[in-house]
Design a protein around this motif. Structure first.
Motif, PDB file in Angstrom:
ATOM      1  N   ALA A 245     -17.118  30.381  28.709  1.00 10.56           N
ATOM      2  CA  ALA A 245     -16.721  29.703  27.472  1.00 10.56           C
ATOM      3  C   ALA A 245     -17.612  28.475  27.309  1.00 10.56           C
ATOM      4  O   ALA A 245     -18.429  28.157  28.177  1.00 10.56           O
ATOM      5  N   VAL A 246     -17.422  27.777  26.194  1.00 13.63           N
ATOM      6  CA  VAL A 246     -18.022  26.456  26.029  1.00 13.63           C
ATOM      7  C   VAL A 246     -16.929  25.430  26.301  1.00 13.63           C
ATOM      8  O   VAL A 246     -15.847  25.497  25.714  1.00 13.63           O
ATOM      9  N   TYR A 247     -17.210  24.515  27.194  1.00 12.87           N
ATOM     10  CA  TYR A 247     -16.250  23.481  27.562  1.00 12.87           C
ATOM     11  C   TYR A 247     -16.696  22.164  26.951  1.00 12.87           C
ATOM     12  O   TYR A 247     -17.823  21.706  27.166  1.00 12.87           O
ATOM     13  N   PHE A 248     -15.791  21.579  26.161  1.00 12.38           N
ATOM     14  CA  PHE A 248     -16.082  20.311  25.501  1.00 12.38           C
ATOM     15  C   PHE A 248     -15.265  19.184  26.121  1.00 12.38           C
ATOM     16  O   PHE A 248     -14.094  19.361  26.468  1.00 12.38           O
ATOM     17  N   CYS A 249     -15.890  18.057  26.205  1.00 16.86           N
ATOM     18  CA  CYS A 249     -15.219  16.821  26.554  1.00 16.86           C
ATOM     19  C   CYS A 249     -15.205  15.952  25.294  1.00 16.86           C
ATOM     20  O   CYS A 249     -16.174  15.955  24.519  1.00 16.86           O
ATOM     21  N   ALA A 250     -14.116  15.247  25.066  1.00 18.49           N
ATOM     22  CA  ALA A 250     -14.026  14.348  23.914  1.00 18.49           C
ATOM     23  C   ALA A 250     -13.350  13.060  24.362  1.00 18.49           C
ATOM     24  O   ALA A 250     -12.587  13.050  25.335  1.00 18.49           O
ATOM     25  N   SER A 251     -13.644  11.985  23.658  1.00 16.78           N
ATOM     26  CA  SER A 251     -12.961  10.729  23.949  1.00 16.78           C
ATOM     27  C   SER A 251     -12.540  10.073  22.639  1.00 16.78           C
ATOM     28  O   SER A 251     -13.095  10.389  21.568  1.00 16.78           O
ATOM     29  N   SER A 252     -11.558   9.209  22.734  1.00 23.97           N
ATOM     30  CA  SER A 252     -11.125   8.484  21.548  1.00 23.97           C
ATOM     31  C   SER A 252     -10.550   7.141  21.941  1.00 23.97           C
ATOM     32  O   SER A 252     -10.037   6.980  23.052  1.00 23.97           O
ATOM     33  N   PRO A 253     -10.633   6.194  21.015  1.00 25.68           N
ATOM     34  CA  PRO A 253     -10.035   4.890  21.274  1.00 25.68           C
ATOM     35  C   PRO A 253      -8.593   4.900  20.796  1.00 25.68           C
ATOM     36  O   PRO A 253      -8.155   5.831  20.115  1.00 25.68           O
ATOM     37  N   THR A 254      -7.867   3.880  21.157  1.00 24.67           N
ATOM     38  CA  THR A 254      -6.546   3.655  20.585  1.00 24.67           C
ATOM     39  C   THR A 254      -6.689   2.574  19.533  1.00 24.67           C
ATOM     40  O   THR A 254      -7.108   1.472  19.839  1.00 24.67           O
ATOM     41  N   TYR A 255      -6.392   2.944  18.296  1.00 25.94           N
ATOM     42  CA  TYR A 255      -6.510   1.976  17.231  1.00 25.94           C
ATOM     43  C   TYR A 255      -5.317   1.024  17.274  1.00 25.94           C
ATOM     44  O   TYR A 255      -4.199   1.436  17.477  1.00 25.94           O
ATOM     45  N   SER A 256      -5.578  -0.219  17.053  1.00 25.05           N
ATOM     46  CA  SER A 256      -4.494  -1.183  17.118  1.00 25.05           C
ATOM     47  C   SER A 256      -3.839  -1.399  15.758  1.00 25.05           C
ATOM     48  O   SER A 256      -2.734  -1.876  15.673  1.00 25.05           O
ATOM     49  N   THR A 257      -4.506  -1.040  14.684  1.00 25.29           N
ATOM     50  CA  THR A 257      -3.921  -1.253  13.375  1.00 25.29           C
ATOM     51  C   THR A 257      -2.917  -0.157  13.068  1.00 25.29           C
ATOM     52  O   THR A 257      -3.155   1.004  13.356  1.00 25.29           O
TER      53      THR A 257
END
Lengths: 111, 119
Positions: free
Chosen positions: B88-100
């Protein structure tokens, strides 16, 4: 997480406006509607998010009717480079971060 | 910022071998996700971390899969032993936590993916 339904595929000629509709009948009060775009051999890319009425950015517009049970992603004057899979997601404002992408809509732009 | 970095981009291995996929999230992002994409099943979330702590691993297919995040800038997904159906294709993703309160924290930034082929 609310289930979404969108067409499996669409074709469009270059220069036309493309509208992809997504239904989400079970959307909850705190849910946002989010669209991602995935080009071949790349990871998905966030393109737009909205809660109600209309949202527009440099990439697309998102139209959400008052009942929020559906939404329409509008791509103005598509080009060949807009060929991609477009995913509609419904996500809660707070809480879980797990996104369910589904199968998306495969848009093919024809010269 | 260089974005999410994944390595290797391609991996070909024989059944039974151990496979380790690597991910460097965007600096400052406190969420990290591992996804798997196949033609048959689409894009599936395997596991995600918040501040290096695994939060939900219910998508991990079986005990052969494990993921770690020893620090904020590095995560691994390991398959041992690998099987052909893991291709398969394995993806990594990241995200911030928005404070607003006006924004949700669901703008995930995906890496280029690792295409895994198990023969």
């Amino acid at each position: 997480l609310a289930k979404t339904t969108q067409p499996i595929s669409m074709d469009s000629y270059e220069g036309q406006e493309v509208n992809i509709t997504c239904s989400h009948n079970n959307i909850a009060t705190n849910d946002y509607i989010t669209w991602y775009q995935q080009f071949p051999s790349q990871g998905p890319r966030f393109i737009i998010q909205g809660y109600k009425t209309k949202v527009t950015n440099e990439v697309a517009s998102l139209f959400i009717p008052a009942d929020r049970k559906s939404s329409t992603l509008s791509l103005p004057r598509v080009s060949l480079s807009d060929t991609a899979v477009y995913y509609c997601l419904v996500v809660p404002k707070t809480g879980a971060n797990n996104l369910f992408f589904g199968t998306g809509t495969r848009l093919t732009v024809i010269p | 910022d260089a974005g999410v970095i994944q390595s290797p981009r391609h991996e070909v291995t024989e059944m039974g071998q151990e496979v380790t996929l690597r991910c460097k999230p965007i600096s400052g992002h406190d969420y990290l996700f591992w996804y798997r994409q196949t033609m048959m099943r689409g894009l599936e979330l395997l596991i995600y971390f918040n501040n290096n702590v695994p939060i939900d691993d219910s998508g991990m297919p079986e005990d052969r899969f494990s993921a770690k995040m020893p620090n904020a800038s590095f995560s691994t997904l390991k398959i041992q032993p690998s099987e052909p159906r893991d291709s398969a294709v394995y993806f990594c993703a990241s995200s911030p936590t928005y404070s607003t309160p006006l924004l949700s924290s669901y703008e995930q930034y995906f890496g280029p993916g690792t295409r895994l082929t198990v023969t």
